[in-house]
Write an enzyme that holds these catalytic residues in place. Structure first.
Site, mmCIF file in Angstrom:
data_model
loop_
_atom_site.group_PDB
_atom_site.id
_atom_site.type_symbol
_atom_site.label_atom_id
_atom_site.label_comp_id
_atom_site.label_asym_id
_atom_site.label_seq_id
_atom_site.Cartn_x
_atom_site.Cartn_y
_atom_site.Cartn_z
ATOM 1 N N LYS A 171 0.831 -1.206 0.000
ATOM 2 C CA LYS A 171 0.000 0.000 0.000
ATOM 3 C C LYS A 171 0.864 1.254 0.000
ATOM 4 C CE LYS A 171 -1.259 2.381 3.290
ATOM 5 N NZ LYS A 171 -1.614 2.861 4.609
ATOM 6 N N ASP A 201 -6.128 0.940 0.982
ATOM 7 C CA ASP A 201 -6.082 0.950 2.447
ATOM 8 C C ASP A 201 -7.450 0.476 2.954
ATOM 9 O OD1 ASP A 201 -7.811 3.001 2.009
ATOM 10 O OD2 ASP A 201 -6.871 4.388 3.404
#
Ligand code: SF4
Length: 227
Positions: A121, A139
């Site tokens: 991420k 996320d």
């Protein structure tokens, strides 16, 4: 509504209503963005923006931070979540960046995820924001909202699967903005516990809202959610 059509409508709404969108994290350099994103894991951007000015003033670049101890860094980030592990990761990341990359944040996911404390991420945020690469970071907000709206199927049940599906359904030129659009929508409107469907601009295209409305319409004493 088919997934592609749904995505087109949702993206069109965001383009029209939120033409300018960017991260709420404050930073001036790629290194500072990397640090801020690492710190933001399971913490609020607001909190991160409170601690980074002093941290960046004392450690403006990777090679300065590489000479710090985790204990020294910890003093600057004591109020964020997981300060012990985050301070260790920051020092390890800065050391590798300084030793291996002359302090420059690398531009490939393969190299980025080798840095201590940097996952997929974080790498995608950096690659998209700094190097303009067509990537979307998933996320907790992007994961939840994409599934609720129906931008991705329910079978996309890991962040990686959601990322892969979003990459297919969102045109390349909108990937970077889409990350912020969906994330901020999740932070302020489509919140985890109580989504504010009555106040949501994309409710007409949202699968979850569609299902809730249908469910309520089928129950006695019809209590349809307000639009
Ligand atoms: S309608 Fe509700 S569930 Fe759907 S995106 Fe909006 S807030 Fe989230």
């Amino acid at each position: 509504m088919r997934q592609r059509e749904r995505a087109d409508k949702v993206l069109a709404w965001f383009r029209r209503e939120r033409p300018v969108v960017k991260t709420e994290l404050h930073y001036d350099t790629p290194f500072q963005l990397l640090v801020a994103v690492m710190l933001s894991a399971q913490c609020t951007d607001k909190r991160i923006n409170m601690v980074t000015p002093a941290l960046f003033e004392r450690y403006p670049d990777a090679c300065t931070m590489a000479h710090a101890t985790a204990e020294e860094i910890r003093q600057y980030i004591a109020s964020v979540t997981y300060p012990n592990s985050k301070s260790k990761h920051l020092v390890g990341m800065a050391q590798m960046l300084c030793d291996t990359y002359d302090g420059i944040v690398p531009d490939t996911p393969r190299e980025l995820v080798k840095l201590p404390g940097v996952g997929r991420k974080t790498a995608n945020v950096v690659l998209s924001a700094i190097y303009d690469q067509p990537r979307i970071a998933v996320d907790t907000h992007v994961y939840r909202v994409s599934r609720r709206i129906g931008l991705v199927p329910r079978t996309a049940n890991t962040p990686l699967k959601v990322e892969e599906k979003l990459m297919r359904v969102i045109p390349e030129e909108y990937l970077a903005d889409a990350h912020h659009w969906i994330l901020l929508h999740g932070r302020y409107v489509c919140t985890a516990r109580k989504p504010k469907c009555h106040d949501c601009g994309v409710s007409d295209y949202c699968k979850y809202h569609e299902q809730q409305t249908r469910k309520l319409a089928a129950t006695p004493g019809d209590k349809r959610p307000q639009k």
